[in-house]
Design a protein around this motif. Structure first.
Motif, mmCIF file in Angstrom:
data_model
loop_
_atom_site.group_PDB
_atom_site.id
_atom_site.type_symbol
_atom_site.label_atom_id
_atom_site.label_comp_id
_atom_site.label_asym_id
_atom_site.label_seq_id
_atom_site.Cartn_x
_atom_site.Cartn_y
_atom_site.Cartn_z
ATOM 1 N N UNK A 1 13.556 -11.745 5.110
ATOM 2 C CA UNK A 1 13.263 -11.351 3.839
ATOM 3 C C UNK A 1 11.684 -11.725 3.483
ATOM 4 N N UNK A 2 11.393 -12.662 4.224
ATOM 5 C CA UNK A 2 9.879 -13.072 4.070
ATOM 6 C C UNK A 2 8.942 -11.883 4.625
ATOM 7 N N UNK A 3 9.568 -11.407 5.718
ATOM 8 C CA UNK A 3 8.586 -10.382 6.287
ATOM 9 C C UNK A 3 8.733 -9.070 5.320
ATOM 10 N N UNK A 4 9.803 -8.835 4.611
ATOM 11 C CA UNK A 4 9.777 -7.474 3.885
ATOM 12 C C UNK A 4 8.890 -7.890 2.671
ATOM 13 N N UNK A 5 8.696 -8.832 2.092
ATOM 14 C CA UNK A 5 7.813 -9.216 1.086
ATOM 15 C C UNK A 5 6.549 -9.154 1.492
ATOM 16 N N UNK A 6 6.206 -9.703 2.586
ATOM 17 C CA UNK A 6 4.782 -9.704 3.133
ATOM 18 C C UNK A 6 4.480 -8.156 3.260
ATOM 19 N N UNK A 7 5.310 -7.238 3.669
ATOM 20 C CA UNK A 7 5.197 -5.858 3.914
ATOM 21 C C UNK A 7 4.656 -5.215 2.753
ATOM 22 N N UNK A 8 5.561 -5.559 1.600
ATOM 23 C CA UNK A 8 5.292 -4.865 0.370
ATOM 24 C C UNK A 8 3.870 -5.119 -0.329
ATOM 25 N N UNK A 9 3.569 -6.491 -0.231
ATOM 26 C CA UNK A 9 2.316 -6.761 -0.475
ATOM 27 C C UNK A 9 0.997 -6.186 0.530
ATOM 28 N N UNK A 10 1.453 -6.092 1.475
ATOM 29 C CA UNK A 10 0.341 -5.673 2.471
ATOM 30 C C UNK A 10 0.301 -4.184 2.288
ATOM 31 N N UNK A 11 1.218 -3.496 1.966
ATOM 32 C CA UNK A 11 1.082 -1.779 1.786
ATOM 33 C C UNK A 11 0.255 -1.681 0.523
ATOM 34 N N UNK A 12 0.650 -2.514 -0.401
ATOM 35 C CA UNK A 12 -0.184 -2.364 -1.680
ATOM 36 C C UNK A 12 -1.656 -2.681 -1.616
ATOM 37 N N UNK A 13 -1.959 -3.606 -1.037
ATOM 38 C CA UNK A 13 -3.492 -3.925 -0.737
ATOM 39 C C UNK A 13 -3.951 -2.978 0.227
ATOM 40 N N UNK A 14 -3.279 -2.451 1.402
ATOM 41 C CA UNK A 14 -4.067 -1.661 2.206
ATOM 42 C C UNK A 14 -4.345 -0.235 1.280
ATOM 43 N N UNK A 15 -3.597 0.102 0.512
ATOM 44 C CA UNK A 15 -3.992 1.340 -0.283
ATOM 45 C C UNK A 15 -4.733 0.995 -1.477
ATOM 46 N N UNK A 16 -4.976 -0.212 -2.071
ATOM 47 C CA UNK A 16 -5.793 -0.479 -3.130
ATOM 48 C C UNK A 16 -7.123 -0.717 -2.778
ATOM 49 N N UNK A 17 -7.231 -1.146 -1.496
ATOM 50 C CA UNK A 17 -8.539 -1.418 -0.869
ATOM 51 C C UNK A 17 -9.253 -2.529 -1.379
ATOM 52 N N UNK A 18 -10.409 -2.496 -1.980
ATOM 53 C CA UNK A 18 -11.043 -3.559 -2.501
ATOM 54 C C UNK A 18 -10.770 -3.821 -3.835
ATOM 55 N N UNK A 19 -10.129 -2.708 -4.684
ATOM 56 C CA UNK A 19 -9.958 -2.768 -6.209
ATOM 57 C C UNK A 19 -8.632 -3.400 -6.275
ATOM 58 N N UNK A 20 -8.535 -3.952 -7.639
ATOM 59 C CA UNK A 20 -7.170 -4.804 -7.849
ATOM 60 C C UNK A 20 -6.099 -3.838 -8.441
ATOM 61 N N UNK A 21 -6.297 -2.465 -8.324
ATOM 62 C CA UNK A 21 -5.351 -1.489 -8.955
ATOM 63 C C UNK A 21 -5.235 -0.323 -7.818
ATOM 64 N N UNK A 22 -4.002 0.492 -7.816
ATOM 65 C CA UNK A 22 -3.952 1.774 -7.040
ATOM 66 C C UNK A 22 -4.673 2.947 -7.886
ATOM 67 N N UNK A 23 -5.753 3.493 -7.461
ATOM 68 C CA UNK A 23 -6.037 4.657 -8.257
ATOM 69 C C UNK A 23 -5.131 5.925 -8.087
ATOM 70 N N UNK A 24 -5.110 6.769 -8.968
ATOM 71 C CA UNK A 24 -4.174 8.128 -8.768
ATOM 72 C C UNK A 24 -4.302 8.569 -7.525
ATOM 73 N N UNK A 25 -5.257 8.727 -6.825
ATOM 74 C CA UNK A 25 -5.388 9.018 -5.290
ATOM 75 C C UNK A 25 -4.917 8.141 -4.479
ATOM 76 N N UNK A 26 -5.042 7.092 -4.451
ATOM 77 C CA UNK A 26 -4.464 6.031 -3.762
ATOM 78 C C UNK A 26 -2.904 5.980 -3.770
ATOM 79 N N UNK A 27 -2.527 5.943 -5.040
ATOM 80 C CA UNK A 27 -1.066 6.172 -5.460
ATOM 81 C C UNK A 27 -0.513 7.171 -4.544
ATOM 82 N N UNK A 28 -1.131 8.321 -4.739
ATOM 83 C CA UNK A 28 -0.481 9.553 -4.131
ATOM 84 C C UNK A 28 -0.612 9.521 -2.487
ATOM 85 N N UNK A 29 -1.552 8.958 -1.997
ATOM 86 C CA UNK A 29 -1.441 8.882 -0.533
ATOM 87 C C UNK A 29 -0.597 7.841 -0.213
ATOM 88 N N UNK A 30 -0.233 6.525 -1.050
ATOM 89 C CA UNK A 30 0.745 5.457 -0.521
ATOM 90 C C UNK A 30 2.146 6.312 -0.642
#
Length: 100
Positions: A1-30
């Motif tokens: 379960x730990x790896x699943x939680x880490x993956x969920x966080x890592x995916x968000x951060x990958x698409x958010x980049x240096x921002x705190x939120x997912x922009x519309x285009x980043x959300x769409x790509x994700x």
């Protein structure tokens, strides 16, 4: 379960980049890259935009981490319900499983 939680966080951060939120285009790509196997309409920009707007509680046009987690929770719940239905349709009740 730990790896699943880490993956969920890592995916968000990958698409958010240096921002705190997912922009519309980043959300769409994700959604297109990460959720195509468990969601329908991931090839529809309009459907993804509607989904983003539905998640965007504060209506800032972006998806924050808590808003993203709403999506993750919804998808996990939907998959769980579908698995139970599939098991019942196969003629058996879900087997009790011990969680380590």
């Amino acid at each position: 379960m730990e790896s699943a939680i880490k993956t969920v966080v890592e995916v968000y951060l990958k698409f958010a980049g240096t921002k705190e939120n997912l922009s519309g285009s980043a959300f769409q790509k994700m959604v297109k890259k990460q959720l195509g196997n468990i969601m329908t309409d991931t090839d529809s920009s309009g459907a993804i935009k509607e989904m983003r707007q539905g998640l965007d509680d504060n209506q800032d046009g972006k998806v924050s981490f808590p808003e993203y987690m709403t999506l993750v929770g919804y998808l996990a719940n939907t998959l769980s319900e579908q698995k139970v239905k599939d098991q019942e349709a196969a003629g058996g009740a879900p087997a009790a499983q011990e969680i380590p």
